[in-house]
Motif scaffolding. Structure first.
Motif, PDB file in Angstrom:
ATOM      1  N   ASP A   1      46.115  44.889  34.432  1.00 49.19           N
ATOM      2  CA  ASP A   1      45.294  45.899  35.345  1.00 49.19           C
ATOM      3  C   ASP A   1      45.640  45.448  36.723  1.00 49.19           C
ATOM      4  OD1 ASP A   1      42.940  47.117  36.595  1.00 49.19           O
ATOM      5  OD2 ASP A   1      42.573  47.638  34.560  1.00 49.19           O
ATOM      6  N   THR A   2      45.875  46.668  37.487  1.00 49.02           N
ATOM      7  CA  THR A   2      46.005  46.102  38.979  1.00 49.02           C
ATOM      8  C   THR A   2      44.971  46.105  39.702  1.00 49.02           C
ATOM      9  OG1 THR A   2      46.012  48.860  39.264  1.00 49.02           O
ATOM     10  CG2 THR A   2      48.261  47.845  38.811  1.00 49.02           C
ATOM     11  N   ALA A   3      43.702  46.513  39.208  1.00 51.45           N
ATOM     12  CA  ALA A   3      42.360  45.999  39.991  1.00 51.45           C
ATOM     13  C   ALA A   3      42.214  44.614  39.716  1.00 51.45           C
ATOM     14  CB  ALA A   3      41.463  46.825  39.600  1.00 51.45           C
ATOM     15  N   VAL A   4      42.808  43.889  39.007  1.00 52.19           N
ATOM     16  CA  VAL A   4      42.680  42.149  38.659  1.00 52.19           C
ATOM     17  C   VAL A   4      43.447  41.715  39.328  1.00 52.19           C
ATOM     18  CG1 VAL A   4      42.452  40.454  36.940  1.00 52.19           C
ATOM     19  CG2 VAL A   4      41.659  42.958  36.303  1.00 52.19           C
ATOM     20  N   GLN A   5      42.913  40.855  40.574  1.00 54.04           N
ATOM     21  CA  GLN A   5      43.853  40.284  41.476  1.00 54.04           C
ATOM     22  C   GLN A   5      44.353  38.950  41.063  1.00 54.04           C
ATOM     23  OE1 GLN A   5      41.641  40.405  45.049  1.00 54.04           O
ATOM     24  NE2 GLN A   5      42.878  42.063  46.013  1.00 54.04           N
ATOM     25  N   GLN A   6      43.229  38.254  40.130  1.00 57.88           N
ATOM     26  CA  GLN A   6      43.368  36.823  39.704  1.00 57.88           C
ATOM     27  C   GLN A   6      42.498  36.512  38.531  1.00 57.88           C
ATOM     28  OE1 GLN A   6      42.630  33.680  43.096  1.00 57.88           O
ATOM     29  NE2 GLN A   6      42.368  35.508  44.433  1.00 57.88           N
ATOM     30  N   CYS A   7      43.112  35.920  37.557  1.00 57.60           N
ATOM     31  CA  CYS A   7      42.567  35.508  36.177  1.00 57.60           C
ATOM     32  C   CYS A   7      42.695  34.092  35.993  1.00 57.60           C
ATOM     33  CB  CYS A   7      42.971  36.381  35.304  1.00 57.60           C
ATOM     34  SG  CYS A   7      42.600  36.127  33.630  1.00 57.60           S
ATOM     35  N   TYR A   8      41.710  33.409  35.963  1.00 55.66           N
ATOM     36  CA  TYR A   8      41.534  32.040  35.358  1.00 55.66           C
ATOM     37  C   TYR A   8      40.868  31.594  34.250  1.00 55.66           C
ATOM     38  CZ  TYR A   8      42.499  31.417  40.480  1.00 55.66           C
ATOM     39  OH  TYR A   8      43.048  31.777  41.624  1.00 55.66           O
ATOM     40  N   ARG A   9      41.431  31.003  33.087  1.00 55.64           N
ATOM     41  CA  ARG A   9      40.879  30.510  32.072  1.00 55.64           C
ATOM     42  C   ARG A   9      39.950  29.064  32.802  1.00 55.64           C
ATOM     43  NH1 ARG A   9      43.776  29.423  26.284  1.00 55.64           N
ATOM     44  NH2 ARG A   9      44.704  31.614  27.078  1.00 55.64           N
ATOM     45  N   VAL A  10      38.691  29.217  32.264  1.00 53.80           N
ATOM     46  CA  VAL A  10      37.922  28.164  32.837  1.00 53.80           C
ATOM     47  C   VAL A  10      37.075  27.270  31.969  1.00 53.80           C
ATOM     48  CG1 VAL A  10      37.638  29.086  35.353  1.00 53.80           C
ATOM     49  CG2 VAL A  10      35.875  29.574  33.482  1.00 53.80           C
ATOM     50  N   SER A  11      36.543  26.221  32.311  1.00 55.11           N
ATOM     51  CA  SER A  11      35.532  25.233  31.480  1.00 55.11           C
ATOM     52  C   SER A  11      35.095  24.285  32.178  1.00 55.11           C
ATOM     53  CB  SER A  11      36.681  24.685  30.523  1.00 55.11           C
ATOM     54  OG  SER A  11      35.853  23.764  29.746  1.00 55.11           O
ATOM     55  N   PRO A  12      33.644  24.176  32.007  1.00 56.79           N
ATOM     56  CA  PRO A  12      32.825  24.798  30.808  1.00 56.79           C
ATOM     57  C   PRO A  12      32.263  26.002  31.620  1.00 56.79           C
ATOM     58  CG  PRO A  12      31.399  22.949  31.927  1.00 56.79           C
ATOM     59  CD  PRO A  12      33.046  22.907  32.821  1.00 56.79           C
ATOM     60  N   GLY A  13      31.349  26.514  30.837  1.00 55.13           N
ATOM     61  CA  GLY A  13      30.895  27.743  31.181  1.00 55.13           C
ATOM     62  C   GLY A  13      31.440  28.923  30.458  1.00 55.13           C
ATOM     63  N   PRO A  14      31.756  29.868  31.410  1.00 55.24           N
ATOM     64  CA  PRO A  14      32.313  31.038  30.709  1.00 55.24           C
ATOM     65  C   PRO A  14      33.738  30.932  30.565  1.00 55.24           C
ATOM     66  CG  PRO A  14      32.260  31.241  33.048  1.00 55.24           C
ATOM     67  CD  PRO A  14      31.569  29.989  32.888  1.00 55.24           C
TER      68      PRO A  14
ATOM     69  N   VAL B   1      38.314  46.885  43.825  1.00 58.29           N
ATOM     70  CA  VAL B   1      38.418  48.414  43.508  1.00 58.29           C
ATOM     71  C   VAL B   1      37.907  49.006  45.019  1.00 58.29           C
ATOM     72  CG1 VAL B   1      38.145  48.151  40.985  1.00 58.29           C
ATOM     73  CG2 VAL B   1      36.092  48.154  42.367  1.00 58.29           C
ATOM     74  N   ALA B   2      38.048  50.461  44.776  1.00 56.15           N
ATOM     75  CA  ALA B   2      37.758  51.247  45.809  1.00 56.15           C
ATOM     76  C   ALA B   2      36.011  51.250  45.973  1.00 56.15           C
ATOM     77  CB  ALA B   2      38.151  52.523  45.917  1.00 56.15           C
ATOM     78  N   ASP B   3      35.482  51.379  44.782  1.00 56.60           N
ATOM     79  CA  ASP B   3      33.909  51.689  45.223  1.00 56.60           C
ATOM     80  C   ASP B   3      33.369  51.137  43.631  1.00 56.60           C
ATOM     81  OD1 ASP B   3      34.758  53.818  43.512  1.00 56.60           O
ATOM     82  OD2 ASP B   3      34.842  55.015  45.242  1.00 56.60           O
ATOM     83  N   MET B   4      32.022  51.398  43.505  1.00 57.88           N
ATOM     84  CA  MET B   4      31.199  51.106  42.431  1.00 57.88           C
ATOM     85  C   MET B   4      31.644  52.115  41.195  1.00 57.88           C
ATOM     86  SD  MET B   4      29.390  48.965  40.872  1.00 57.88           S
ATOM     87  CE  MET B   4      28.425  48.023  42.253  1.00 57.88           C
ATOM     88  N   PRO B   5      31.770  53.363  41.577  1.00 59.62           N
ATOM     89  CA  PRO B   5      32.313  53.908  40.411  1.00 59.62           C
ATOM     90  C   PRO B   5      33.691  53.546  39.599  1.00 59.62           C
ATOM     91  CG  PRO B   5      31.313  55.428  41.892  1.00 59.62           C
ATOM     92  CD  PRO B   5      31.721  54.224  42.619  1.00 59.62           C
ATOM     93  N   ARG B   6      34.461  53.167  40.537  1.00 59.73           N
ATOM     94  CA  ARG B   6      35.499  52.509  40.078  1.00 59.73           C
ATOM     95  C   ARG B   6      35.469  51.243  39.331  1.00 59.73           C
ATOM     96  NH1 ARG B   6      37.728  55.492  44.516  1.00 59.73           N
ATOM     97  NH2 ARG B   6      39.044  57.021  43.848  1.00 59.73           N
ATOM     98  N   TYR B   7      34.409  50.402  39.900  1.00 60.13           N
ATOM     99  CA  TYR B   7      34.104  49.131  39.087  1.00 60.13           C
ATOM    100  C   TYR B   7      33.755  49.528  37.991  1.00 60.13           C
ATOM    101  CZ  TYR B   7      32.369  44.753  37.482  1.00 60.13           C
ATOM    102  OH  TYR B   7      31.883  43.864  36.627  1.00 60.13           O
ATOM    103  N   LEU B   8      32.594  50.403  37.562  1.00 57.93           N
ATOM    104  CA  LEU B   8      32.369  50.573  36.308  1.00 57.93           C
ATOM    105  C   LEU B   8      33.252  51.026  35.417  1.00 57.93           C
ATOM    106  CD1 LEU B   8      29.028  52.685  37.580  1.00 57.93           C
ATOM    107  CD2 LEU B   8      29.107  50.298  36.401  1.00 57.93           C
ATOM    108  N   ALA B   9      34.308  51.983  35.836  1.00 54.25           N
ATOM    109  CA  ALA B   9      35.539  52.341  34.959  1.00 54.25           C
ATOM    110  C   ALA B   9      36.151  51.180  34.537  1.00 54.25           C
ATOM    111  CB  ALA B   9      36.332  53.380  35.788  1.00 54.25           C
ATOM    112  N   LEU B  10      36.469  50.163  35.282  1.00 53.12           N
ATOM    113  CA  LEU B  10      37.163  48.956  35.173  1.00 53.12           C
ATOM    114  C   LEU B  10      36.089  48.233  34.088  1.00 53.12           C
ATOM    115  CD1 LEU B  10      39.176  46.425  37.100  1.00 53.12           C
ATOM    116  CD2 LEU B  10      36.886  45.656  36.340  1.00 53.12           C
ATOM    117  N   ALA B  11      34.870  48.296  34.234  1.00 53.74           N
ATOM    118  CA  ALA B  11      34.092  47.346  33.402  1.00 53.74           C
ATOM    119  C   ALA B  11      34.403  48.156  31.862  1.00 53.74           C
ATOM    120  CB  ALA B  11      32.818  47.381  33.726  1.00 53.74           C
TER     121      ALA B  11
END
Length: 161
Positions: free
Chosen positions: A98-111, A119-129
């Motif tokens: 997905d081009t909207a994702v600039q970085q992705c990290y696998r992390v520990s502990p926690g999530p 993204v351009a705006d909140m509606p586009r964030y909601l579409a991404l979500a």
């Protein structure tokens, strides 16, 4: 992949290149006090070894805002329901495409993952979500933090203490 041996000159080359990748070979050679042909050979060896992934231009979001709008940057915590290797790799593969994702990290502990998305705006964030999180039955929890100001952005690898 075989292990490459690097010395102090190689480290200086890498440091200069990650500070300004647009330097000419002549300028780079002068900065690290070696001849241009030697510099060219060393840089080629470092690239061939995969130590230089790619060279890109870093754009100024603040200056581009007048043209493109500020957009919305979010740091997103993702927790999966099942954390098996197959499920984690499937999630990584999907978000990496997905081009909207600039970085992705696998992390520990926690999530399980931390994402930086733009993204351009909140509606586009909601579409991404919806596209990446809601439609995935294995995503248990999503927590998004929206950036109000970027104080520092320095994509450099620390080479020396």
């Amino acid at each position: 992949m075989e292990q490459i041996s690097i010395d102090e000159i190689d480290l200086k080359l890498l440091e200069s290149m990650q500070t300004d990748a647009s330097l000419s070979n002549q300028t780079l050679a002068e900065r690290v006090h070696i001849s241009p042909p030697t510099c060219l050979r060393r840089v080629k060896r470092l690239r061939d070894a995969g130590l230089v992934e790619r060279e890109i231009a870093l754009l100024s979001p603040g200056k581009l805002a007048a043209i493109t709008g500020y957009g919305l940057t979010a740091l997103v915590e993702i927790t999966l329901d099942r954390q098996g290797a197959e499920q984690q790799e499937a999630f990584e593969t999907r978000v990496a495409q997905d081009t909207a994702v600039q970085q992705c990290y696998r992390v520990s502990p926690g999530p399980d993952f931390m994402l930086v998305v733009h993204v351009a705006d909140m509606p586009r964030y909601l579409a991404l979500a919806q596209r990446l999180f809601t439609s995935d039955a294995n995503v248990r929890n999503v927590k998004a933090f929206f950036s109000i100001k970027r104080t520092k952005f320095e994509p450099k690898v620390l080479l020396a203490q």
